[in-house]
Design a protein around this motif. Structure first.
Motif, mmCIF file in Angstrom:
data_model
loop_
_atom_site.group_PDB
_atom_site.id
_atom_site.type_symbol
_atom_site.label_atom_id
_atom_site.label_comp_id
_atom_site.label_asym_id
_atom_site.label_seq_id
_atom_site.Cartn_x
_atom_site.Cartn_y
_atom_site.Cartn_z
ATOM 1 N N PRO A 186 -0.387 -4.975 -10.336
ATOM 2 C CA PRO A 186 0.266 -4.793 -11.560
ATOM 3 C C PRO A 186 1.856 -4.568 -10.866
ATOM 4 N N LEU A 187 2.122 -4.517 -9.739
ATOM 5 C CA LEU A 187 3.439 -4.521 -9.038
ATOM 6 C C LEU A 187 4.399 -5.782 -9.552
ATOM 7 N N ALA A 188 3.570 -7.052 -9.633
ATOM 8 C CA ALA A 188 4.154 -8.288 -9.868
ATOM 9 C C ALA A 188 4.790 -8.250 -11.008
ATOM 10 N N LEU A 189 4.631 -7.291 -12.009
ATOM 11 C CA LEU A 189 5.244 -7.330 -13.259
ATOM 12 C C LEU A 189 6.521 -6.632 -13.091
ATOM 13 N N VAL A 190 6.799 -5.987 -12.356
ATOM 14 C CA VAL A 190 8.172 -5.018 -12.178
ATOM 15 C C VAL A 190 9.199 -5.808 -11.708
ATOM 16 N N GLY A 191 10.377 -6.014 -12.482
ATOM 17 C CA GLY A 191 11.514 -6.568 -12.140
ATOM 18 C C GLY A 191 12.755 -5.448 -12.704
ATOM 19 N N PRO A 192 14.032 -6.040 -12.632
ATOM 20 C CA PRO A 192 15.216 -5.247 -13.191
ATOM 21 C C PRO A 192 14.780 -4.677 -14.545
ATOM 22 N N GLY A 193 14.854 -3.396 -14.538
ATOM 23 C CA GLY A 193 14.892 -2.633 -15.851
ATOM 24 C C GLY A 193 13.657 -2.455 -16.462
ATOM 25 N N PHE A 194 12.628 -2.803 -15.694
ATOM 26 C CA PHE A 194 11.290 -2.822 -16.048
ATOM 27 C C PHE A 194 10.951 -1.221 -16.393
ATOM 28 N N PRO A 195 10.690 -0.549 -17.797
ATOM 29 C CA PRO A 195 10.479 0.772 -17.652
ATOM 30 C C PRO A 195 9.164 1.270 -17.299
ATOM 31 N N VAL A 196 9.361 2.504 -16.632
ATOM 32 C CA VAL A 196 8.085 3.152 -15.994
ATOM 33 C C VAL A 196 8.380 4.538 -16.305
ATOM 34 N N LEU A 197 7.313 5.287 -16.796
ATOM 35 C CA LEU A 197 7.262 6.827 -17.104
ATOM 36 C C LEU A 197 5.940 7.295 -16.191
ATOM 37 N N ALA A 198 6.597 7.986 -15.459
ATOM 38 C CA ALA A 198 5.418 8.815 -14.332
ATOM 39 C C ALA A 198 5.291 10.274 -14.584
ATOM 40 N N LEU A 199 4.012 10.624 -15.160
ATOM 41 C CA LEU A 199 3.601 11.842 -15.657
ATOM 42 C C LEU A 199 2.952 12.733 -14.326
ATOM 43 N N ALA A 200 4.032 13.462 -13.876
ATOM 44 C CA ALA A 200 3.573 14.073 -12.458
ATOM 45 C C ALA A 200 3.293 15.465 -13.074
ATOM 46 N N ALA A 201 1.923 16.000 -12.641
ATOM 47 C CA ALA A 201 1.748 17.565 -12.897
ATOM 48 C C ALA A 201 2.001 18.199 -11.436
ATOM 49 N N ARG A 202 2.138 19.599 -11.462
ATOM 50 C CA ARG A 202 2.249 20.191 -10.287
ATOM 51 C C ARG A 202 0.746 20.567 -9.556
ATOM 52 N N ASP A 203 0.272 19.508 -9.025
ATOM 53 C CA ASP A 203 -1.040 19.548 -8.505
ATOM 54 C C ASP A 203 -0.861 18.872 -7.178
ATOM 55 N N ALA A 204 -2.015 18.462 -6.251
ATOM 56 C CA ALA A 204 -1.895 17.885 -5.293
ATOM 57 C C ALA A 204 -1.545 16.497 -5.173
ATOM 58 N N SER A 205 -1.640 15.735 -6.556
ATOM 59 C CA SER A 205 -1.052 14.575 -6.581
ATOM 60 C C SER A 205 0.322 14.286 -6.618
ATOM 61 N N GLU A 206 1.152 15.293 -6.985
ATOM 62 C CA GLU A 206 2.637 15.165 -7.443
ATOM 63 C C GLU A 206 3.267 14.259 -6.031
#
Length: 343
Positions: A246-266
């Motif tokens: 999927p990284l191939a689609l990312v360019g300038p201004g491409f929107p990303v929302l990262a939903l991080a919880a307070r757990d081991a994955s944060e």
């Protein structure tokens, strides 16, 4: 922009009350089903669901694996309804999730699972439904009527019911205590303002939503809501998987929302958001561990399994407002209706 009185908005505002009603009104049913699971001591668990209910089932998958150490697999309802296959499920438990409890394929799979030897638990917003009658245990999530096509309070209550079920099954007192605090956390989550996202979404027609572990289920639900209410394509990815193809689609201004919880994955979610920011993405995150991605306000619950849930409540508030900002009515998405009965 239309008035702030959509069914979706009212139902988002009802989430704290609906959750309190579930935890109180279905407490005995949850405890009884939890004891049933503990006594059966299954070797593995399967889930059966579609749409938002399937995202709740994915959340339950992580909850079961993290609390009970049991492997969980999602079973396609068409295995029973279309293909007529009979699965060998002796020694397992089956969690079937459906708001209406009457979709023929979900009911057929629950019946097949029970006939195949599984202990079946229905999680539904309709107490006397075909799914409830087809299962060994039935949990009424008590969300109340939901008129908006886009599910909100029923998703939250389904996920909370799954957590409560496992807390009883494993006698996890800290988790039960954390669940009791959720209505108050949801009140605060509704007040979180995520409209800082809006500017990054004015022109793009697609975005990535990231999560990991239980928050990946939350990301999947958020991506669906973008499609339903905003007519925008959104794709949910694990914060690990997004760094591959999927990284191939990312360019300038491409929107990303990262939903991080307070757990081991944060830390890993924060690292992914920062990595995408370095490649030009307009990345937003619910964690103060990120160094480059923009911080969104969020509510911490103090428990790693409940912490992802306020994130979806805050997101619901944003996506309803953003749909109206785009001139859309989130209650009447194109081509959709409230109950879809698949076979």
């Amino acid at each position: 922009m239309m008035a702030n009185t959509t069914h979706m908005r009212r139902e988002i505002n009802e989430i704290p009350e609906a959750t309190a009603r579930l935890l109180g009104g279905s407490a005995s049913a949850l405890a009884e089903a939890g004891r049933g699971l503990r006594e059966r001591d299954p070797h593995f668990v399967v889930t059966v669901a579609r749409g938002s209910s399937d995202h709740a089932a994915t959340f339950m998958k992580y909850a079961v694996e993290l609390t009970a150490g049991l492997a969980v697999a999602s079973v396609g309802p068409s295995i029973a309804s279309i293909y007529g296959a009979k699965l060998r499920l002796r020694g397992s438990a089956c969690l079937a999730v459906s708001q209406s409890g009457k979709s023929p394929d979900i009911v057929a799979m629950a019946e097949t699972a029970r006939a195949g030897g599984a202990l079946t638990v229905a999680i539904t917003n309709t107490a006397d439904s075909p799914l409830a009658r087809a299962s060994d245990y039935a949990i009424d999530i008590l969300a109340g009527p939901e008129r908006s096509v886009a599910a909100t309070k029923t998703f939250v209550n389904s996920a909370v019911a799954g957590l409560a079920l496992m807390a009883h099954a494993t006698d996890d007192q800290p988790l039960l205590g954390a669940l009791a605090g959720l209505p108050g956390h949801f009140e605060k989550a509704i007040a979180c303002d995520w409209m800082a996202l809006a500017g990054a979404l004015e022109n793009p027609q697609s975005l990535f939503i990231l999560g990991r572990g239980p928050s990946f289920a939350i990301a999947s639900e958020a991506a669906l809501k973008f499609k339903e209410t905003c007519a925008m394509h959104a794709e949910a990815y694990s914060a690990a998987e997004v760094m591959h193809g999927p990284l191939a689609l990312v360019g300038p201004g491409f929107p990303v929302l990262a939903l991080a919880a307070r757990d081991a994955s944060e830390p890993s979610v924060a690292e992914a958001a920062d990595g995408l920011t370095a490649k030009g993405a307009a990345a937003f995150i619910t964690s103060d561990k990120a160094k480059a991605a923009r911080l969104l306000p969020h509510v911490a619950t103090g428990h790693p399994l409940t912490d992802p849930l306020p994130l979806i409540v805050s997101f619901y508030g944003f996506v309803e407002a953003f749909a109206r900002h785009r001139g859309l009515d989130p209650d009447t998405p194109r081509n959709l209706r409230k109950v879809t009965e698949t076979v």
